[in-house]
Design a protein around this motif. Structure first.
Motif, PDB file in Angstrom:
ATOM      1  N   SER A  13      76.519  26.216  58.971  1.00 60.54           N
ATOM      2  CA  SER A  13      77.339  26.130  57.754  1.00 60.54           C
ATOM      3  C   SER A  13      78.063  24.776  57.828  1.00 60.54           C
ATOM      4  O   SER A  13      78.585  24.249  56.939  1.00 60.54           O
ATOM      5  CB  SER A  13      78.354  27.360  57.803  1.00 60.54           C
ATOM      6  N   PHE A  14      78.607  24.607  59.111  1.00 60.04           N
ATOM      7  CA  PHE A  14      79.531  23.219  59.358  1.00 60.04           C
ATOM      8  C   PHE A  14      78.797  22.201  58.837  1.00 60.04           C
ATOM      9  O   PHE A  14      79.210  21.278  58.136  1.00 60.04           O
ATOM     10  CB  PHE A  14      80.000  23.075  60.776  1.00 60.04           C
ATOM     11  N   VAL A  15      77.712  21.945  59.168  1.00 63.76           N
ATOM     12  CA  VAL A  15      76.770  20.853  58.836  1.00 63.76           C
ATOM     13  C   VAL A  15      76.455  20.961  57.419  1.00 63.76           C
ATOM     14  O   VAL A  15      76.535  19.765  56.729  1.00 63.76           O
ATOM     15  CB  VAL A  15      75.338  20.768  59.844  1.00 63.76           C
ATOM     16  N   LEU A  54      77.607  22.790  54.602  1.00 65.15           N
ATOM     17  CA  LEU A  54      78.857  22.724  53.860  1.00 65.15           C
ATOM     18  C   LEU A  54      79.709  21.561  53.905  1.00 65.15           C
ATOM     19  O   LEU A  54      80.220  21.070  53.025  1.00 65.15           O
ATOM     20  CB  LEU A  54      79.556  24.090  54.096  1.00 65.15           C
ATOM     21  N   GLY A  55      79.643  21.010  55.024  1.00 63.59           N
ATOM     22  CA  GLY A  55      80.514  19.817  55.513  1.00 63.59           C
ATOM     23  C   GLY A  55      79.761  18.747  54.626  1.00 63.59           C
ATOM     24  O   GLY A  55      80.540  17.782  53.943  1.00 63.59           O
ATOM     25  N   SER A  56      78.437  18.526  54.871  1.00 65.02           N
ATOM     26  CA  SER A  56      77.837  17.332  53.998  1.00 65.02           C
ATOM     27  C   SER A  56      77.800  17.767  52.660  1.00 65.02           C
ATOM     28  O   SER A  56      77.891  16.476  51.826  1.00 65.02           O
ATOM     29  CB  SER A  56      76.305  17.198  54.407  1.00 65.02           C
ATOM     30  N   CYS A 114      80.392  19.155  50.861  1.00 67.07           N
ATOM     31  CA  CYS A 114      81.627  18.822  50.451  1.00 67.07           C
ATOM     32  C   CYS A 114      81.839  17.410  50.241  1.00 67.07           C
ATOM     33  O   CYS A 114      82.526  16.760  49.288  1.00 67.07           O
ATOM     34  CB  CYS A 114      82.702  19.330  51.172  1.00 67.07           C
ATOM     35  N   LEU A 115      81.260  16.728  50.991  1.00 63.77           N
ATOM     36  CA  LEU A 115      81.520  15.053  50.929  1.00 63.77           C
ATOM     37  C   LEU A 115      80.484  14.532  49.481  1.00 63.77           C
ATOM     38  O   LEU A 115      80.937  13.728  49.330  1.00 63.77           O
ATOM     39  CB  LEU A 115      80.655  14.245  52.358  1.00 63.77           C
TER      40      LEU A 115
END
Length: 329
Positions: A217-219, A221-223, A225-226
């Motif tokens: 999720s970090f990878v 959702l992080g990408s 968001c960017l």
């Protein structure tokens, strides 16, 4: 004294990384009729060959046509190269399963497939972020684009994306190397994905079911968001364009890109970006087709083959008049 089946399995595991399971059986689509499996294999084969041809053509045109030797097409060609390997990591085995019925895969091959699937997926997310940054600079900072997006920076961004993707996914190898499998050895999927593998560990997998979705999720959702931040800035710039035709053209291009992003991110969020212990593996199998087959199939058309410059380069490379390939109304 008779030993239970669990005791026999424990004795067979021994110490270290030894395991009682030497190979797995991929059970994905096993419930389909044989004729339906053959029909599905033909469709997937056509999509796979189209994916290979389209992405290879993009790489070839970028290398031979100076008009396509720009930062945008440099990133697109890297994405095309990645998609060839990403779809091959799962589709080739799926075609073998559907066409011949050979469903077994060795333990090492299963680990390798799982690692490269995750590594190439993480790399793709990083490349999509880089491409969104490139489009932001091109649309919102057009006068400074050449000064910012120099060849050295583009190369560094691409190398960083590949290194980051393969480094972040290395945790999969660490997890798999330290855990043992007791059986059964049947994976309810068409490739070695994390969720069905977790169900066959001898060890307690409660932490894995929680940690794996959080990390992915970090990878994901992080990408995402960017990319969304870049997209909002791009839409803001488009709305302030003086030309109505320019706005329509920019929105048409962005809409096709957003469709592609919706497929890849939507499928990944459904599959991985939440605890999946209670999720139907049959549902995962169907949704995974969107990520592993459909998205790589659509990529050449969305990012390149609809572009006039690419069409012209392709026509010139084939040595045919324009009207033969792309007639104009």
């Amino acid at each position: 004294m008779l030993l239970s089946q669990q005791d026999v399995l424990k004795l067979g595991m021994g110490a270290g990384n030894e395991t009682a399971v030497a190979e797995f059986t991929l059970e994905g689509f096993s419930g389909l009729d044989q004729r339906l499996q053959l029909f599905l294999s033909l469709i997937l084969l056509l999509m796979y060959l189209t994916t290979l041809t389209g992405n290879t053509m993009i790489i070839f045109l970028m290398c031979v046509d100076h008009r396509l030797q720009t930062p945008m097409y440099f990133f697109i060609s890297n994405l095309a190269f990645l998609e060839i390997w990403f779809t091959s990591s799962t589709t080739i085995k799926l075609l073998v399963i559907l066409s011949s019925g050979r469903r077994t895969i060795s333990l090492k091959s299963c680990f390798a497939q799982s690692y490269f699937y995750v590594a190439l997926g993480f790399t793709e997310f990083a490349l999509l972020v880089v491409m969104s940054f490139d489009r932001y600079v091109a649309i919102c900072q057009p006068l400074h684009y050449a000064a910012i997006m120099k060849q050295q920076l583009c190369t560094h961004l691409v190398v960083a994306a590949w290194v980051l993707g393969f480094t972040l996914s290395s945790y999969h190898l660490v997890l798999f190397s330290k855990l043992t499998f007791c059986g059964p050895n049947k994976i309810q999927h068409f490739f070695c994905d994390s969720s069905p593998l977790f169900k066959m560990y001898c060890s307690d997998t409660t932490l894995l079911w929680k940690a794996d979705p959080i990390f992915i999720s970090f990878v994901v959702l992080g990408s995402l968001c960017l990319i969304m931040v870049s997209s909002m800035c791009i839409f803001h710039c488009i709305l302030h364009m003086p030309s109505a035709s320019g706005r329509r053209k920019a929105f048409a291009t962005c809409s096709s890109h957003l469709t592609a992003l919706a497929i890849v991110y939507g499928s990944c969020i459904v599959l991985y970006a939440r605890p999946s212990e209670g999720v139907s593996l049959e549902t995962n199998t169907v949704v995974a087709l969107l990520n592993t087959v459909l998205y790589p199939f659509l990529n050449p058309f969305i990012y390149s083959l609809r572009n006039k410059t690419v069409k012209l380069a392709l026509e010139e490379a084939l040595g045919r008049p324009k009207v033969w390939l792309f007639p104009r109304s």
